[in-house]
Design a protein around this motif. Structure first.
Motif, mmCIF file in Angstrom:
data_model
loop_
_atom_site.group_PDB
_atom_site.id
_atom_site.type_symbol
_atom_site.label_atom_id
_atom_site.label_comp_id
_atom_site.label_asym_id
_atom_site.label_seq_id
_atom_site.Cartn_x
_atom_site.Cartn_y
_atom_site.Cartn_z
ATOM 1 N N ALA A 2 0.973 2.853 11.216
ATOM 2 C CA ALA A 2 1.305 4.175 10.680
ATOM 3 C C ALA A 2 2.273 4.013 9.516
ATOM 4 C CB ALA A 2 1.935 5.041 11.763
ATOM 5 N N LEU A 3 2.173 4.895 8.533
ATOM 6 C CA LEU A 3 3.108 4.938 7.416
ATOM 7 C C LEU A 3 3.646 6.362 7.303
ATOM 8 C CD1 LEU A 3 1.192 2.888 4.682
ATOM 9 C CD2 LEU A 3 3.068 2.101 6.133
ATOM 10 N N ARG A 4 4.937 6.493 7.195
ATOM 11 C CA ARG A 4 5.536 7.823 7.086
ATOM 12 C C ARG A 4 5.793 8.175 5.627
ATOM 13 N NH1 ARG A 4 11.938 6.880 8.772
ATOM 14 N NH2 ARG A 4 12.374 5.361 7.133
ATOM 15 N N VAL A 5 6.016 9.433 5.360
ATOM 16 C CA VAL A 5 6.436 9.865 4.033
ATOM 17 C C VAL A 5 7.787 9.217 3.734
ATOM 18 C CG1 VAL A 5 7.014 11.855 2.603
ATOM 19 C CG2 VAL A 5 5.187 12.027 4.307
ATOM 20 N N LEU A 6 7.999 8.814 2.490
ATOM 21 C CA LEU A 6 9.192 8.066 2.122
ATOM 22 C C LEU A 6 10.467 8.758 2.609
ATOM 23 C CD1 LEU A 6 10.336 5.624 0.562
ATOM 24 C CD2 LEU A 6 10.439 7.092 -1.464
ATOM 25 N N GLY A 60 2.552 9.929 6.692
ATOM 26 C CA GLY A 60 1.972 9.969 5.359
ATOM 27 C C GLY A 60 0.590 9.348 5.291
ATOM 28 N N ALA A 61 0.369 8.299 6.110
ATOM 29 C CA ALA A 61 -0.926 7.618 6.059
ATOM 30 C C ALA A 61 -1.099 6.777 7.310
ATOM 31 C CB ALA A 61 -1.027 6.738 4.811
ATOM 32 N N TRP A 62 -2.339 6.415 7.543
ATOM 33 C CA TRP A 62 -2.704 5.486 8.619
ATOM 34 C C TRP A 62 -3.538 4.383 7.992
ATOM 35 C CZ3 TRP A 62 -7.413 3.946 10.874
ATOM 36 C CH2 TRP A 62 -7.320 3.318 12.118
ATOM 37 N N VAL A 63 -3.150 3.126 8.244
ATOM 38 C CA VAL A 63 -3.769 1.975 7.594
ATOM 39 C C VAL A 63 -4.376 1.073 8.650
ATOM 40 C CG1 VAL A 63 -3.400 0.017 6.051
ATOM 41 C CG2 VAL A 63 -2.024 2.076 5.790
ATOM 42 N N SER A 64 -5.575 0.572 8.382
ATOM 43 C CA SER A 64 -6.179 -0.406 9.284
ATOM 44 C C SER A 64 -6.911 -1.466 8.467
ATOM 45 C CB SER A 64 -7.146 0.267 10.258
ATOM 46 O OG SER A 64 -8.384 0.550 9.636
ATOM 47 N N ILE A 113 0.831 -1.211 0.000
ATOM 48 C CA ILE A 113 0.000 0.000 0.000
ATOM 49 C C ILE A 113 0.859 1.251 0.000
ATOM 50 C CG2 ILE A 113 -1.548 1.365 1.475
ATOM 51 C CD1 ILE A 113 -2.995 -1.213 2.158
ATOM 52 N N SER A 114 2.011 1.185 0.642
ATOM 53 C CA SER A 114 2.886 2.359 0.698
ATOM 54 C C SER A 114 3.343 2.793 -0.691
ATOM 55 C CB SER A 114 4.110 2.067 1.576
ATOM 56 O OG SER A 114 4.951 1.101 0.970
ATOM 57 N N ARG A 115 3.267 1.875 -1.665
ATOM 58 C CA ARG A 115 3.644 2.220 -3.048
ATOM 59 C C ARG A 115 2.459 2.171 -4.004
ATOM 60 N NH1 ARG A 115 8.231 -2.076 -3.904
ATOM 61 N NH2 ARG A 115 7.265 -3.026 -2.083
ATOM 62 N N TYR A 116 1.583 1.201 -3.803
ATOM 63 C CA TYR A 116 0.532 0.952 -4.786
ATOM 64 C C TYR A 116 -0.752 1.705 -4.484
ATOM 65 C CZ TYR A 116 3.536 -2.438 -6.961
ATOM 66 O OH TYR A 116 4.588 -3.020 -7.631
ATOM 67 N N HIS A 117 -0.660 2.734 -3.641
ATOM 68 C CA HIS A 117 -1.797 3.636 -3.499
ATOM 69 C C HIS A 117 -1.835 4.649 -4.639
ATOM 70 C CE1 HIS A 117 1.551 5.869 -1.669
ATOM 71 N NE2 HIS A 117 0.897 6.959 -1.998
ATOM 72 N N VAL A 118 -0.732 4.774 -5.362
ATOM 73 C CA VAL A 118 -0.695 5.717 -6.475
ATOM 74 C C VAL A 118 -1.409 5.105 -7.676
ATOM 75 C CG1 VAL A 118 1.481 6.660 -5.650
ATOM 76 C CG2 VAL A 118 1.501 4.898 -7.391
ATOM 77 N N THR A 124 -8.979 0.402 5.522
ATOM 78 C CA THR A 124 -9.203 1.842 5.539
ATOM 79 C C THR A 124 -7.843 2.527 5.530
ATOM 80 O OG1 THR A 124 -11.279 1.659 6.769
ATOM 81 C CG2 THR A 124 -10.162 3.799 6.813
ATOM 82 N N VAL A 125 -7.628 3.377 4.570
ATOM 83 C CA VAL A 125 -6.356 4.107 4.457
ATOM 84 C C VAL A 125 -6.652 5.595 4.538
ATOM 85 C CG1 VAL A 125 -4.305 4.543 3.069
ATOM 86 C CG2 VAL A 125 -5.385 2.286 3.007
ATOM 87 N N LEU A 126 -6.127 6.241 5.557
ATOM 88 C CA LEU A 126 -6.288 7.686 5.731
ATOM 89 C C LEU A 126 -5.053 8.380 5.162
ATOM 90 C CD1 LEU A 126 -7.691 7.861 9.379
ATOM 91 C CD2 LEU A 126 -8.943 7.572 7.221
ATOM 92 N N ARG A 127 -5.252 9.182 4.117
ATOM 93 C CA ARG A 127 -4.155 9.944 3.524
ATOM 94 C C ARG A 127 -4.007 11.263 4.273
ATOM 95 N NH1 ARG A 127 -3.353 8.569 -2.199
ATOM 96 N NH2 ARG A 127 -4.970 7.152 -2.954
ATOM 97 N N LEU A 128 -2.813 11.573 4.691
ATOM 98 C CA LEU A 128 -2.562 12.830 5.386
ATOM 99 C C LEU A 128 -1.816 13.786 4.470
ATOM 100 C CD1 LEU A 128 -2.729 10.540 7.748
ATOM 101 C CD2 LEU A 128 -1.956 12.437 9.165
ATOM 102 N N PRO A 129 -1.949 15.082 4.707
ATOM 103 C CA PRO A 129 -1.237 16.053 3.862
ATOM 104 C C PRO A 129 0.275 15.851 3.948
ATOM 105 C CG PRO A 129 -2.907 17.131 5.209
ATOM 106 C CD PRO A 129 -2.790 15.740 5.722
ATOM 107 N N THR A 130 0.924 15.913 2.811
ATOM 108 C CA THR A 130 2.381 15.750 2.783
ATOM 109 C C THR A 130 3.112 17.005 2.328
ATOM 110 O OG1 THR A 130 2.221 14.842 0.539
ATOM 111 C CG2 THR A 130 2.212 13.268 2.367
ATOM 112 N N GLU A 131 2.350 18.033 1.924
ATOM 113 C CA GLU A 131 2.975 19.270 1.476
ATOM 114 C C GLU A 131 2.853 20.344 2.549
ATOM 115 O OE1 GLU A 131 4.706 19.485 -1.185
ATOM 116 O OE2 GLU A 131 4.189 17.554 -2.094
#
Length: 985
Positions: free
Chosen positions: A775-779, A785-789, A714-719, A801-808
């Motif tokens: 938890a997933l951090r920005v690369l 970067g995201a929270w996954v459950s 998911i850390s890569r294939y969410h794109v 459920t994947v919560l995308r958090l702002p990265t900018e």
């Protein structure tokens, strides 16, 4: 052709031949005896668990493969040697001529049958022994199913790649072995018998040698052509591009055409070799060989390299967009991450929540304060009871419906474990063979503790208080144990009758001999007042007959099994008692999760183990290292084999009964094509999902190992864009565990943070749900970067459920930043008695990441442990972080009040035994709590404990060891009655 008369080889005497035959029989018995013994013991074990079909299917397939490949390789070699011998040139001895090969040739001629039969037999045995281990490849080929999906290049069903292509490549490999071995054998034979002579510049070949070697080489080249044909399909798993798995632009536009060209070249070269067999011109095979080598280099290697270097790399994003799109789609399909399984939501990550909003959040009352990875010593010291009882090094988290003080029922997560037998903990005078195998045979009961409470939270010393006063206030809190064992049941997880006895678990290493009606048969130790027990369950293999006793005497290397009078009619031997091993043996085609966990299901203790169906060959799906990906700070070392997979499904849930060891397999994904294939191999072994008991469904957890693989993906294939995927700029990754050694240092390769089971209500969920989170951090950055459950609720099981958090902008702190903020907060650094006490060691518990009211809340318990050998952790403080604010208190409620303002932690305090909590429990006498028992049963138990203590003191003073033993038993029984009354209240 002439040579000197052959030298006669000495003949063996009759006695020497007999000795050699006897020596061969002894060697054969040594090699096969242990294997036959293991086979019979396994046959008995599979009969015990009711899966002898699995054993016989494996055995028959292995034996069939052994003989099939042995006959294939040995037969090819035997025919080759026969042809070479029959077509050898005739020698006429010439006096005075020296032939260095004469004595070898003579030895072979004198024992031609020995060499002509022995060499092929030995080669066949070696090949068969190696091939039989690939029984799964053959069985999947014979029971192949369709996936209903096709690969994007050839339009062939995925089932071809999963089940048929591995068999074709396996078979082709053994054909190569047979042909190569036969070519070498033919060349050596013709050389020894003069068909090949190396004298002169170019040497000479007889017609027979030329024909045989040319035909064999031609067959080899034809097999090479078949290999080129199959290589086209193998490109679907290419790893040419390090970013993704699957055929890249270079593979599709250079390597794939090259394979076809090389295929036709190989056919032409094979024809040249066949032609050379009937002509005297050896230039044709020489030219064919050069052509094969040059074409392989120029067409197969150089041209793809040139295209890659000068066309693809300068335009990589454009060139690789189609392969990346294929990889994205295939990977999501292969690992169960399709749109119907994964929901992505944008989440702000920062919020100005007020106390009322936090207090009303359903996650707050369920915040877990107990860390299952740290509390095993606490469970053992406080609930182990006897020196031979123990708990696994890491406990588990599960949930049970629990009655509340107002009479309602809510789902509550518990830290759970079984009180298992641990024969390594026996005292020196308890270490006899009879004690280890026939007396101390089983554990006792199921122990749980609400994950969000402790019995008594420590009070935080106020600033300015004396160090001694503050040290006194730093006594930590312990779990509130709720126990169901032979001495009583807790209403949360009641156990029927004898099922509280634990014969099968993670700690048992010895076999156990139970049952039996002999006069000398000892009774098993039992914690009930009678103190003895005779096993009456279905577990174990009968050992009452002398044949089985002899078998297990040889298998275990223990003479007492053969000579002990304690073993009699009705005795059984229990072995292979680890639940994970039992499932792995019953279903050898499953990849078994590394964390079995116990649950009380319909009044019985069951070990629940997750089983995965995996494949290595799924076109374009990303290949993952199973062993490497599943390692984190909790496991420490790999719990899975070091193999690559490109497909994974949690298709099977297995249970092992802790009392009788029975194994049941249930399907949870009836549509899985791989499971369908294995059901064809072993019909009836896996029960359909409709037969799974409802009580078991309530305790299914989403498995950790599969989740670790999926979160990595998911850390890569969410794109969704190939351009974004290639640039990797929007990738995430798994953060290191900040509570592990070196975890807060971003420059170290610390172990990954493990996923955590929590009872929480995430955005999009209507009620608190038991789920596995990470938890997933920005690369390569520390911001979140995201929270996954993944949901474990039966209604939404397996939904992500994947919560995308702002990265900018408005970035949210990640776990490492939160940990650094915890450790640098003034309120924490001033806690001298906790962090600077030379007698006490602080231990950081699991750092939970929870989405709460639009923001991210970090919660972490701090335990204290005295620096001595028998110390065990106890909860001392709670850390809470929300945005830039940090709370540090003895309870979550107090820490929440510090972060959000007064009243925010009210819901948490009601659950965590704070001052005035309705769920407050008294300590046992001497535990430092002055509250009195709140019901008559507890008061009676306290009086019995005090009387037993008085009796123990008197026995110690008088030196009466028998009386001491009786007093300890009475004290143990009274203590257990106290805890039962305490749990019931």
């Amino acid at each position: 052709m002439a040579t000197r008369p052959p030298v006669q080889m000495p003949k063996l005497s009759r006695r020497s031949r007999i000795l050699l035959i006897l020596a061969g029989i002894v060697v054969l018995l040594l090699l096969l005896g242990a294997r036959l013994l293991d086979t019979y013991v396994n046959w008995l074990w599979f009969g015990e668990v009711g899966y002898r079909q699995v054993f016989t299917t494996q055995l028959v397939t292995r034996v069939a493969l052994f003989f099939a490949v042995a006959v294939l390789v040995g037969g090819i070699l035997a025919i080759t040697l026969l042809i070479a011998y029959r077509t050898r040139p005739v020698f006429v001895p010439v006096a005075g001529t020296e032939d260095p090969l004469a004595r070898y040739r003579a030895g072979i001629v004198q024992r031609v049958r020995l060499f002509g039969i022995g060499i092929p037999v030995i080669a066949g045995l070696i090949a068969g022994a190696s091939a039989q281990s690939n029984w799964q490849v053959v069985q999947l080929f014979m029971n192949a199913t369709n996936f209903g999906r096709t690969d994007p290049e050839f339009g062939i069903d995925i089932g071809f790649y999963a089940f048929k292509l591995p068999f074709y490549t396996w078979l082709l490999g053994w054909l190569f072995v047979g042909v190569v071995v036969s070519f070498i054998a033919a060349a050596i034979s013709h050389y020894l018998f003069g068909g090949i002579r190396l004298a002169g510049r170019s040497g000479q070949l007889t017609t027979a040698a030329r024909v045989q070697l040319a035909v064999t080489a031609g067959i080899f080249v034809l097999l090479k052509a078949v290999e080129y044909f199959l290589d086209r399909y193998e490109l679907m798993f290419s790893d040419r591009n390090a970013l993704f798995t699957g055929a890249s632009y270079t593979d599709l536009n250079a390597v794939l055409p090259a394979k076809l060209i090389l295929l036709f070249i190989a056919i032409i070269c094979a024809a040249a070799f066949f032609a050379a067999a009937f002509t005297r011109n050896l230039q044709l095979p020489a030219i064919a060989t050069v052509l094969m080598v040059l074409s392989s280099i120029l067409i197969g290697a150089a041209w793809p390299a040139i295209l890659e270097q000068f066309s693809v790399r300068p335009n990589a994003i454009q060139k690789e967009s189609v392969p990346i799109e294929r990889n994205l789609e295939a990977t999501r399909a292969a690992y169960g991450l399709t749109e119907d399984k994964v929901t992505y939501r944008n989440y702000p990550g920062t919020s100005d929540a007020d106390p009322a909003e936090v207090r009303a959040n359903p996650t707050i009352p369920n915040i877990r304060v107990l860390d299952p990875t740290l509390l095993s010593p606490t469970f053992t010291q406080r609930e182990g009871r006897q020196n031979f009882y123990n708990f696994p090094d890491q406990l588990d988290v599960d949930r049970y419906p629990t009655e509340q003080p107002d009479g309602s029922t809510k789902m509550q997560d518990y830290i759970v474990g079984l009180r298992e037998i641990n024969t390594n903990g026996l005292a020196e005078n308890q270490q006899s063979w009879i004690n280890r195998t026939m007396v101390y045979t089983h554990g006792n009961g199921f122990v749980g503790a609400p994950a969000n409470t402790v019995d008594r939270p420590p009070s935080v010393g106020t600033e300015g208080a004396s160090e001694q006063a503050q040290a006194e206030s730093d006594q930590g809190g312990y779990p509130r144990f709720r126990i169901s064992d032979l001495n009583g049941n807790n209403s949360t997880f009641p156990i029927k009758g004898e099922n509280a006895r634990v014969y099968y678990g993670e700690l048992v290493t010895d076999y156990a001999i139970v049952g039996g009606d002999g006069p000398d048969t000892p009774r098993e130790y039992d914690p009930r007042p009678a103190k003895t027990f005779k096993y009456n369950g279905d577990g174990g293999v009968p050992i009452g007959n002398w044949f089985n006793r002899l078998v297990f005497f040889a298998h275990e290397g223990e003479r007492n099994i053969l000579f002990s009078s304690a073993i009699g009619e009705g005795s059984k031997i229990m072995y292979n008692r680890n639940p994970r091993d039992r499932v792995r043996d019953v279903a050898p085609w499953l990849t078994v999760d590394g964390d079995p966990y116990p649950a009380v299901v319909n009044g019985e203790i069951k070990w629940i183990i997750d089983g995965y169906t995996t494949l290595e060959n799924y076109p374009y799906a990303q290949r993952m290292s199973l062993g490497e990906t599943t390692v984190d700070s909790r496991t420490g070392m790999p719990t899975q084999p070091d193999e690559n997979i490109s497909y994974a499904r949690n298709s099977v849930k297995a249970t092992v009964d802790a009392f009788d060891g029975s194994v049941n397999l249930y399907s949870v994904d009836d549509k899985d094509p791989v499971l369908k294939a294995w059901r064809g191999v072993f019909p009836g072994v896996v029960k359909p999902s409709s037969e799974m008991p409802k009580g078991l469904q309530q305790h299914l957890r989403y498995p950790e190992d599969l989740f670790k693989i999926q979160r990595e993906l998911i850390s890569r294939y969410h794109v969704t864009s190939p351009q974004d995927f290639y640039s990797t700029r929007t990738f995430w990754d798994v953060p290191p565990d900040p509570t592990a050694d070196g975890g807060t240092d971003s420059n170290t390769d610390a172990a990954a943070q493990p996923p955590y089971y929590v009872l929480a209500q995430a955005p999009g969920q209507t009620t608190p749900t038991f789920q596995l989170t990470s938890a997933l951090r920005v690369l390569e950055r520390q911001f979140l970067g995201a929270w996954v459950s993944a949901s474990s609720d039966p209604k939404t099981y397996g939904q992500f459920t994947v919560l995308r958090l702002p990265t900018e902008n408005n970035q949210t702190e990640g776990p490492i930043q939160a940990q650094n903020r915890f450790q640098s907060t003034d309120r924490v650094t001033r806690e001298r008695t906790l962090f600077q006490n030379p007698n006490v060691e602080p231990v950081y518990g699991n750092l939970l990441t929870l989405p709460v009211s639009g923001g991210i809340m970090y919660v972490e318990p701090i335990y204290i442990r005295r620096k001595d050998e028998n110390a065990f952790p106890q909860l001392a403080r709670m850390l809470v972080s929300y945005g830039s604010k940090v709370g540090f208190d003895s309870t979550v409620g107090g820490a929440l009040d510090q972060v959000f303002g007064q009243g925010a932690g009210q819901a948490a305090a009601q659950q965590q035994g704070g001052d005035g909590s309705a769920d407050q429990q008294p300590q046992q006498p001497g535990g430092g709590n002055n509250q009195q028992p709140q019901n008559p049963e507890m008061a009676a138990a306290v009086q019995e404990m005090q009387a037993a203590l008085q009796k123990l003191r008197q026995a110690q003073q008088s030196g009466d060891f028998a009386a001491q033993g009786e007093a300890l038993q009475e004290l143990d029984a009274a203590g257990q009655r106290f805890e039962q009354a305490q749990g019931g209240s």
